[in-house]
Design a protein around this motif. Sequence first.
Motif: not given
Length: 180
Positions: A97-126
Motif C-alpha cells: 500500500x505504501x508503494x502505491x500511496x507514496x513511492x509511485x507518487x514520488x517517482x512521478x514527481x522525480x521523473x514526470x515521464x515515468x509510468x509506474x504500474x497502478x494498484x487499485x485496492x479492493x479489500x484490505x484486512x490484516x
Amino acid sequence: MKGIIFTEFLELVEEKFGLELLDEVLDMSEDEGIYTSVGSYDHKNLVRLIINLSKKTEIDATTLQRVFGQTVFKNLLASLPNQASLNHSSTTFQFIQHVERYIHVEVKKLYPDAQPPEFHFIHTTEAELVFDYKSARCMSHVCLGLIEGCAEYHGDTISIEMIPQNDEQSVVRFNLKVES
C-alpha cells in the motif's frame, strides 16, 4: 521504464547465467546493453531480453520475470530514499500500500515521464489484501516476484492468487492471504 530495472536485469543474467550468455541474449535482442539507472527506456526492450533469455535457457518467460522480481526487491528497496523506505511498513501488506500511496507518487514527481504500474485496492484486512495491478507493460509476473521478495523480507508467509482481468493481462487481480 526506468533504467534501474534494465541494469538490475542485466546484472542478474550475468550473475546467474554468465557473461557469455548475457552477450548472446543481447545479440539476439539487437541490444547494446547500455542503460543508466536513471534513464528511461522502452519496456519492449526488456520484454525482448526476457523472451530471448527464455529461448537460450529454455526457462519459461513468466518464471524468469518472477525470479527477477524476487531477486530485485532488495536492490530496489535499497535505492529508495530513507523517507520512502520500510520505516513506514512493518508488513508486506503495509509496504504494498505504501508503494502505491507514496513511492509511485514520488517517482512521478522525480521523473514526470515515468509510468509506474497502478494498484487499485479492493479489500484490505490484516489477513487479506486484494488489489488490481494495472500496467500497459503486462509484467504482472515481475510484480508477483516483487511481492514474494517483499514477503520474504518481512518474514511473512502469504498465499498469492493471480487472476487476469483481461486477455492481454494489463490488469491482474492479486488475492493475498496471510498464512498461519
